[in-house]
Motif scaffolding. Structure first.
Motif, PDB file in Angstrom:
ATOM      1  N   TYR A  38      -1.816   0.310  -1.485  1.00 16.28           N
ATOM      2  CA  TYR A  38      -2.988   1.091  -1.871  1.00 16.28           C
ATOM      3  C   TYR A  38      -3.586   1.739  -0.635  1.00 16.28           C
ATOM      4  O   TYR A  38      -3.067   1.595   0.473  1.00 16.28           O
ATOM      5  CB  TYR A  38      -3.993   0.207  -2.621  1.00 16.28           C
ATOM      6  CG  TYR A  38      -4.940  -0.570  -1.747  1.00 16.28           C
ATOM      7  CD1 TYR A  38      -6.316  -0.327  -1.805  1.00 16.28           C
ATOM      8  CD2 TYR A  38      -4.477  -1.514  -0.836  1.00 16.28           C
ATOM      9  CE1 TYR A  38      -7.198  -1.028  -0.998  1.00 16.28           C
ATOM     10  CE2 TYR A  38      -5.347  -2.205  -0.041  1.00 16.28           C
ATOM     11  CZ  TYR A  38      -6.709  -1.965  -0.108  1.00 16.28           C
ATOM     12  OH  TYR A  38      -7.574  -2.639   0.699  1.00 16.28           O
ATOM     13  N   GLY A  39      -4.694   2.433  -0.813  1.00 18.00           N
ATOM     14  CA  GLY A  39      -5.295   3.233   0.243  1.00 18.00           C
ATOM     15  C   GLY A  39      -5.989   2.504   1.364  1.00 18.00           C
ATOM     16  O   GLY A  39      -6.511   3.148   2.270  1.00 18.00           O
ATOM     17  N   GLY A  40      -6.021   1.180   1.358  1.00 17.72           N
ATOM     18  CA  GLY A  40      -6.498   0.406   2.491  1.00 17.72           C
ATOM     19  C   GLY A  40      -7.996   0.192   2.587  1.00 17.72           C
ATOM     20  O   GLY A  40      -8.464  -0.427   3.534  1.00 17.72           O
ATOM     21  N   GLY A  41      -8.763   0.682   1.629  1.00 12.00           N
ATOM     22  CA  GLY A  41     -10.209   0.541   1.682  1.00 12.00           C
ATOM     23  C   GLY A  41     -10.698  -0.816   1.218  1.00 12.00           C
ATOM     24  O   GLY A  41     -10.017  -1.526   0.485  1.00 12.00           O
ATOM     25  N   GLY A  42     -11.914  -1.153   1.657  1.00 14.24           N
ATOM     26  CA  GLY A  42     -12.493  -2.435   1.291  1.00 14.24           C
ATOM     27  C   GLY A  42     -13.652  -2.344   0.327  1.00 14.24           C
ATOM     28  O   GLY A  42     -14.286  -3.343   0.029  1.00 14.24           O
ATOM     29  N   THR A  43     -13.943  -1.134  -0.187  1.00 14.76           N
ATOM     30  CA  THR A  43     -15.083  -0.954  -1.077  1.00 14.76           C
ATOM     31  C   THR A  43     -14.634  -0.592  -2.482  1.00 14.76           C
ATOM     32  O   THR A  43     -13.489  -0.208  -2.708  1.00 14.76           O
ATOM     33  CB  THR A  43     -16.014   0.162  -0.552  1.00 14.76           C
ATOM     34  OG1 THR A  43     -15.286   1.394  -0.529  1.00 14.76           O
ATOM     35  CG2 THR A  43     -16.526  -0.157   0.840  1.00 14.76           C
ATOM     36  N   GLY A  44     -15.556  -0.703  -3.423  1.00 17.62           N
ATOM     37  CA  GLY A  44     -15.326  -0.260  -4.788  1.00 17.62           C
ATOM     38  C   GLY A  44     -14.185  -0.979  -5.475  1.00 17.62           C
ATOM     39  O   GLY A  44     -13.867  -2.135  -5.162  1.00 17.62           O
ATOM     40  N   LEU A  45     -13.564  -0.268  -6.418  1.00 20.08           N
ATOM     41  CA  LEU A  45     -12.447  -0.856  -7.161  1.00 20.08           C
ATOM     42  C   LEU A  45     -11.268  -1.145  -6.252  1.00 20.08           C
ATOM     43  O   LEU A  45     -10.534  -2.115  -6.475  1.00 20.08           O
ATOM     44  CB  LEU A  45     -12.028   0.066  -8.311  1.00 20.08           C
ATOM     45  CG  LEU A  45     -13.061   0.278  -9.417  1.00 20.08           C
ATOM     46  CD1 LEU A  45     -12.490   1.180 -10.510  1.00 20.08           C
ATOM     47  CD2 LEU A  45     -13.550  -1.034  -9.997  1.00 20.08           C
ATOM     48  N   MET A  46     -11.088  -0.323  -5.206  1.00 15.15           N
ATOM     49  CA  MET A  46     -10.013  -0.595  -4.238  1.00 15.15           C
ATOM     50  C   MET A  46     -10.202  -1.978  -3.616  1.00 15.15           C
ATOM     51  O   MET A  46      -9.258  -2.760  -3.523  1.00 15.15           O
ATOM     52  CB  MET A  46      -9.988   0.452  -3.125  1.00 15.15           C
ATOM     53  CG  MET A  46      -9.430   1.782  -3.511  1.00 15.15           C
ATOM     54  SD  MET A  46      -9.050   2.809  -2.071  1.00 15.15           S
ATOM     55  CE  MET A  46     -10.641   2.953  -1.281  1.00 15.15           C
ATOM     56  N   GLY A  47     -11.415  -2.264  -3.168  1.00 19.82           N
ATOM     57  CA  GLY A  47     -11.696  -3.541  -2.537  1.00 19.82           C
ATOM     58  C   GLY A  47     -11.566  -4.707  -3.501  1.00 19.82           C
ATOM     59  O   GLY A  47     -11.012  -5.761  -3.152  1.00 19.82           O
ATOM     60  N   VAL A  48     -12.073  -4.537  -4.723  1.00 20.72           N
ATOM     61  CA  VAL A  48     -11.953  -5.580  -5.744  1.00 20.72           C
ATOM     62  C   VAL A  48     -10.488  -5.884  -6.008  1.00 20.72           C
ATOM     63  O   VAL A  48     -10.074  -7.054  -6.074  1.00 20.72           O
ATOM     64  CB  VAL A  48     -12.671  -5.156  -7.050  1.00 20.72           C
ATOM     65  CG1 VAL A  48     -12.311  -6.078  -8.205  1.00 20.72           C
ATOM     66  CG2 VAL A  48     -14.182  -5.102  -6.838  1.00 20.72           C
ATOM     67  N   LEU A  49      -9.687  -4.857  -6.167  1.00 14.35           N
ATOM     68  CA  LEU A  49      -8.257  -5.032  -6.434  1.00 14.35           C
ATOM     69  C   LEU A  49      -7.580  -5.778  -5.293  1.00 14.35           C
ATOM     70  O   LEU A  49      -6.880  -6.770  -5.517  1.00 14.35           O
ATOM     71  CB  LEU A  49      -7.597  -3.667  -6.661  1.00 14.35           C
ATOM     72  CG  LEU A  49      -6.094  -3.671  -6.874  1.00 14.35           C
ATOM     73  CD1 LEU A  49      -5.723  -4.400  -8.166  1.00 14.35           C
ATOM     74  CD2 LEU A  49      -5.565  -2.236  -6.892  1.00 14.35           C
ATOM     75  N   ALA A  50      -7.785  -5.313  -4.066  1.00 13.57           N
ATOM     76  CA  ALA A  50      -7.149  -5.958  -2.917  1.00 13.57           C
ATOM     77  C   ALA A  50      -7.606  -7.404  -2.771  1.00 13.57           C
ATOM     78  O   ALA A  50      -6.786  -8.315  -2.555  1.00 13.57           O
ATOM     79  CB  ALA A  50      -7.447  -5.170  -1.645  1.00 13.57           C
ATOM     80  N   ASP A  51      -8.915  -7.643  -2.889  1.00 12.50           N
ATOM     81  CA  ASP A  51      -9.442  -9.003  -2.773  1.00 12.50           C
ATOM     82  C   ASP A  51      -8.863  -9.919  -3.836  1.00 12.50           C
ATOM     83  O   ASP A  51      -8.560 -11.091  -3.571  1.00 12.50           O
ATOM     84  CB  ASP A  51     -10.969  -8.999  -2.884  1.00 12.50           C
ATOM     85  CG  ASP A  51     -11.658  -8.414  -1.655  1.00 12.50           C
ATOM     86  OD1 ASP A  51     -11.017  -8.298  -0.589  1.00 12.50           O
ATOM     87  OD2 ASP A  51     -12.850  -8.060  -1.779  1.00 12.50           O
TER      88      ASP A  51
END
Length: 182
Positions: A38-51
């Motif tokens: 994914y795009g490497g971000g830690g915020t929003g849905l990106m962050g939730v998904l990665a976490d």
């Protein structure tokens, strides 16, 4: 499918269903031993998904530009690759993935997903693409592409490229079974 590239919003959106969908997808990827790209971000849905993937013991590879890394990079990924441009970022994500999914998101999410959909249409790749249609988020897009077909700008076969599901498990099952996945 060993790795799936997921495009997702850098914010949570207004509905709790979006976050729930990101969590469900993350748990599913980890439980099936499918790595997240994914795009490497830690915020929003990106962050939730990665976490969620990381919390469930899964593997997460983030691809982010140097500019965005200064303010948005997720600090605890399995692997974080820093690239010089958005074009390089998208190309690397596409190269690493066996399939693509879009969660709800904004212009960047839509642009990234539309690009891989277009690449599939043009035969640049044959990887399956899917929309995780949480709370009907992508219904207007599907309706608009119906209009494109009606107006003879898109062929029905190309409209059918993305698999649209509201349930993460059904979407992953359909992507894995897709002839494009083989």
């Amino acid at each position: 499918m060993k790795r799936v590239c997921v495009f997702a919003g850098s914010s949570l959106g207004r509905r709790s269903e979006y976050e729930a969908s990101a969590r469900a997808l993350g748990e599913l990827l980890a439980s099936r031993n499918i790595g997240l790209v994914y795009g490497g971000g830690g915020t929003g849905l990106m962050g939730v998904l990665a976490d969620t993937v990381l919390g469930a013991g899964g593997q997460v590879t983030g691809i982010i530009t140097a500019q965005l890394a200064r303010s948005e990079a997720h600090a605890g990924l399995t692997e974080l690759r820093i690239v010089s441009s958005m074009h390089e970022r998208k190309a690397m994500m596409a190269d690493l993935a066996d399939a693509f999914i879009a969660l709800p998101g904004g212009l960047g999410t839509l642009e990234e997903f539309m690009e891989v959909w277009t690449w599939a249409q043009l035969g640049i790749h044959s990887k399956p693409c899917g929309l995780l249609n949480a709370a009907g988020y992508y219904d207007p897009l599907v309706d608009f592409v119906d209009r494109m077909v009606d107006e003879a700008f898109v062929k029905p076969i190309h409209h059918a490229i993305p698999i649209v599901e509201s349930d993460a498990s059904r979407l992953i099952d359909r992507l894995a079974a897709s002839k494009r996945a083989h």
